[in-house]
Design a protein around this motif. Structure first.
Motif, PDB file in Angstrom:
ATOM      1  N   GLY A  65      -1.384 -10.420  41.212  1.00 43.81           N
ATOM      2  CA  GLY A  65      -2.038 -11.717  41.117  1.00 43.81           C
ATOM      3  C   GLY A  65      -2.359 -12.286  42.476  1.00 43.81           C
ATOM      4  N   PRO A  66      -2.937 -13.485  42.490  1.00 45.38           N
ATOM      5  CA  PRO A  66      -2.950 -14.485  41.414  1.00 45.38           C
ATOM      6  C   PRO A  66      -4.020 -14.312  40.335  1.00 45.38           C
ATOM      7  CG  PRO A  66      -3.939 -15.396  43.395  1.00 45.38           C
ATOM      8  CD  PRO A  66      -3.435 -14.032  43.755  1.00 45.38           C
ATOM      9  N   ALA A  67      -4.956 -13.389  40.489  1.00 46.42           N
ATOM     10  CA  ALA A  67      -5.959 -13.201  39.431  1.00 46.42           C
ATOM     11  C   ALA A  67      -5.244 -12.847  38.126  1.00 46.42           C
ATOM     12  CB  ALA A  67      -6.933 -12.099  39.809  1.00 46.42           C
ATOM     13  N   SER A  68      -5.795 -13.324  37.014  1.00 48.31           N
ATOM     14  CA  SER A  68      -5.163 -13.033  35.721  1.00 48.31           C
ATOM     15  C   SER A  68      -6.088 -12.252  34.793  1.00 48.31           C
ATOM     16  CB  SER A  68      -4.734 -14.337  35.042  1.00 48.31           C
ATOM     17  OG  SER A  68      -5.861 -15.165  34.830  1.00 48.31           O
ATOM     18  N   ARG A  69      -7.362 -12.110  35.182  1.00 45.50           N
ATOM     19  CA  ARG A  69      -8.316 -11.375  34.348  1.00 45.50           C
ATOM     20  C   ARG A  69      -8.840 -10.159  35.109  1.00 45.50           C
ATOM     21  NH1 ARG A  69     -10.387 -16.181  34.787  1.00 45.50           N
ATOM     22  NH2 ARG A  69     -12.429 -15.448  35.413  1.00 45.50           N
ATOM     23  N   PRO A  70      -9.134  -9.077  34.383  1.00 42.53           N
ATOM     24  CA  PRO A  70      -9.659  -7.874  35.050  1.00 42.53           C
ATOM     25  C   PRO A  70     -11.060  -8.107  35.600  1.00 42.53           C
ATOM     26  CG  PRO A  70      -9.753  -7.622  32.665  1.00 42.53           C
ATOM     27  CD  PRO A  70      -9.024  -8.914  32.926  1.00 42.53           C
ATOM     28  N   LEU A  71     -11.453  -7.241  36.530  1.00 43.44           N
ATOM     29  CA  LEU A  71     -12.822  -7.274  37.031  1.00 43.44           C
ATOM     30  C   LEU A  71     -13.751  -6.807  35.921  1.00 43.44           C
ATOM     31  CD1 LEU A  71     -12.404  -5.658  40.567  1.00 43.44           C
ATOM     32  CD2 LEU A  71     -12.736  -8.076  40.038  1.00 43.44           C
ATOM     33  N   GLU A  72     -14.906  -7.444  35.817  1.00 43.88           N
ATOM     34  CA  GLU A  72     -15.890  -7.074  34.794  1.00 43.88           C
ATOM     35  C   GLU A  72     -16.447  -5.694  35.092  1.00 43.88           C
ATOM     36  OE1 GLU A  72     -20.398  -8.360  33.526  1.00 43.88           O
ATOM     37  OE2 GLU A  72     -19.155  -9.833  34.561  1.00 43.88           O
ATOM     38  N   LYS A  73     -16.467  -4.832  34.062  1.00 42.53           N
ATOM     39  CA  LYS A  73     -17.012  -3.480  34.217  1.00 42.53           C
ATOM     40  C   LYS A  73     -18.529  -3.547  34.318  1.00 42.53           C
ATOM     41  CE  LYS A  73     -13.458  -0.802  31.940  1.00 42.53           C
ATOM     42  NZ  LYS A  73     -12.524  -1.416  31.058  1.00 42.53           N
ATOM     43  N   LYS A  74     -19.083  -2.648  35.114  1.00 38.32           N
ATOM     44  CA  LYS A  74     -20.526  -2.483  35.239  1.00 38.32           C
ATOM     45  C   LYS A  74     -20.865  -1.062  34.813  1.00 38.32           C
ATOM     46  CE  LYS A  74     -21.490  -6.496  37.071  1.00 38.32           C
ATOM     47  NZ  LYS A  74     -22.348  -7.457  36.410  1.00 38.32           N
ATOM     48  N   GLU A  75     -21.995  -0.910  34.156  1.00 36.99           N
ATOM     49  CA  GLU A  75     -22.406   0.415  33.691  1.00 36.99           C
ATOM     50  C   GLU A  75     -23.138   1.150  34.804  1.00 36.99           C
ATOM     51  OE1 GLU A  75     -21.571   1.832  30.760  1.00 36.99           O
ATOM     52  OE2 GLU A  75     -20.389   0.012  30.467  1.00 36.99           O
ATOM     53  N   ILE A  76     -22.680   2.349  35.089  1.00 38.49           N
ATOM     54  CA  ILE A  76     -23.349   3.208  36.071  1.00 38.49           C
ATOM     55  C   ILE A  76     -23.511   4.591  35.459  1.00 38.49           C
ATOM     56  CG2 ILE A  76     -22.593   2.065  38.191  1.00 38.49           C
ATOM     57  CD1 ILE A  76     -20.375   4.250  38.357  1.00 38.49           C
ATOM     58  N   LYS A  77     -24.361   5.375  36.098  1.00 42.13           N
ATOM     59  CA  LYS A  77     -24.451   6.780  35.713  1.00 42.13           C
ATOM     60  C   LYS A  77     -24.636   7.593  36.981  1.00 42.13           C
ATOM     61  CE  LYS A  77     -29.390   6.660  34.772  1.00 42.13           C
ATOM     62  NZ  LYS A  77     -30.462   6.788  33.816  1.00 42.13           N
ATOM     63  N   VAL A  78     -24.208   8.837  36.892  1.00 39.48           N
ATOM     64  CA  VAL A  78     -24.378   9.738  38.017  1.00 39.48           C
ATOM     65  C   VAL A  78     -25.624  10.561  37.745  1.00 39.48           C
ATOM     66  CG1 VAL A  78     -23.352  11.629  39.333  1.00 39.48           C
ATOM     67  CG2 VAL A  78     -21.903   9.773  38.462  1.00 39.48           C
ATOM     68  N   ASP A  79     -26.586  10.473  38.647  1.00 39.88           N
ATOM     69  CA  ASP A  79     -27.844  11.192  38.527  1.00 39.88           C
ATOM     70  C   ASP A  79     -27.907  12.160  39.700  1.00 39.88           C
ATOM     71  OD1 ASP A  79     -30.399  12.039  38.038  1.00 39.88           O
ATOM     72  OD2 ASP A  79     -31.364  10.161  38.577  1.00 39.88           O
ATOM     73  N   GLY A  80     -27.565  13.420  39.437  1.00 39.84           N
ATOM     74  CA  GLY A  80     -27.469  14.382  40.535  1.00 39.84           C
ATOM     75  C   GLY A  80     -26.311  13.971  41.430  1.00 39.84           C
ATOM     76  N   ASP A  81     -26.607  13.677  42.688  1.00 38.48           N
ATOM     77  CA  ASP A  81     -25.552  13.218  43.589  1.00 38.48           C
ATOM     78  C   ASP A  81     -25.656  11.732  43.881  1.00 38.48           C
ATOM     79  OD1 ASP A  81     -27.807  13.186  45.185  1.00 38.48           O
ATOM     80  OD2 ASP A  81     -26.871  14.178  46.891  1.00 38.48           O
ATOM     81  N   SER A  82     -26.477  11.031  43.068  1.00 35.78           N
ATOM     82  CA  SER A  82     -26.636   9.589  43.250  1.00 35.78           C
ATOM     83  C   SER A  82     -25.941   8.825  42.121  1.00 35.78           C
ATOM     84  CB  SER A  82     -28.131   9.213  43.228  1.00 35.78           C
ATOM     85  OG  SER A  82     -28.778   9.755  44.347  1.00 35.78           O
ATOM     86  N   ILE A  83     -25.395   7.670  42.496  1.00 38.56           N
ATOM     87  CA  ILE A  83     -24.794   6.777  41.512  1.00 38.56           C
ATOM     88  C   ILE A  83     -25.766   5.615  41.351  1.00 38.56           C
ATOM     89  CG2 ILE A  83     -22.861   5.239  41.044  1.00 38.56           C
ATOM     90  CD1 ILE A  83     -21.179   7.157  42.833  1.00 38.56           C
ATOM     91  N   VAL A  84     -26.205   5.390  40.111  1.00 37.09           N
ATOM     92  CA  VAL A  84     -27.191   4.341  39.843  1.00 37.09           C
ATOM     93  C   VAL A  84     -26.666   3.395  38.783  1.00 37.09           C
ATOM     94  CG1 VAL A  84     -29.196   5.705  40.536  1.00 37.09           C
ATOM     95  CG2 VAL A  84     -28.415   5.798  38.194  1.00 37.09           C
ATOM     96  N   LEU A  85     -27.087   2.158  38.854  1.00 36.52           N
ATOM     97  CA  LEU A  85     -26.782   1.197  37.789  1.00 36.52           C
ATOM     98  C   LEU A  85     -27.554   1.594  36.541  1.00 36.52           C
ATOM     99  CD1 LEU A  85     -26.902  -2.196  39.666  1.00 36.52           C
ATOM    100  CD2 LEU A  85     -24.919  -1.185  38.559  1.00 36.52           C
ATOM    101  N   SER A  86     -26.906   1.527  35.399  1.00 38.22           N
ATOM    102  CA  SER A  86     -27.629   1.888  34.173  1.00 38.22           C
ATOM    103  C   SER A  86     -27.841   0.672  33.292  1.00 38.22           C
ATOM    104  CB  SER A  86     -26.894   2.979  33.413  1.00 38.22           C
ATOM    105  OG  SER A  86     -25.561   2.657  33.197  1.00 38.22           O
TER     106      SER A  86
END
Length: 111
Positions: free
Chosen positions: A90-111
């Motif tokens: 803590g002191p945070a009580s909530r998890p970090l919000e998940k973000k959707e990503i995908k791996v495209d070849g050797d790149s990580i992109v937001l999906s």
């Protein structure tokens, strides 16, 4: 006449700009904070990539680093698990919000 020519050549550049990182940029058992995108990308185990908002759920500070298997907020010391964004200190009580990503070849992109 230049603007239409710029659009087709600009299309791949836009696609590339969406790539947050190369897979090689994200250490296994660690991660990288992308301040401009407000995202932290982690690699809890080889080949498994996760992404979360970099905005701490405590008071909205940006997390500053990833160390010892935790995403760390420098403001008040909150820590989050790199595997699922859950609070490990803590002191945070909530998890970090998940973000959707995908791996495209050797790149990580937001999906």
């Amino acid at each position: 006449a230049e603007a239409p020519a710029a659009k087709p050549s600009g299309a791949p550049a836009v696609k590339k700009a969406e790539a947050l990182a190369k897979t090689a940029d994200i250490p296994v058992g660690g991660g990288t904070v992308f301040k401009d995108a407000k995202i932290v990308v982690t690699q809890p185990k080889a080949g498994e990539f996760k992404a979360f908002t970099s905005v701490c759920t405590h008071q909205g500070c940006d997390v500053g680093s990833v160390a010892d298997g935790a995403i760390v907020c420098p403001c008040h010391g909150s820590k989050f698990a790199i595997a699922d964004g859950s609070v490990t200190a803590g002191p945070a009580s909530r998890p970090l919000e998940k973000k959707e990503i995908k791996v495209d070849g050797d790149s990580i992109v937001l999906s």
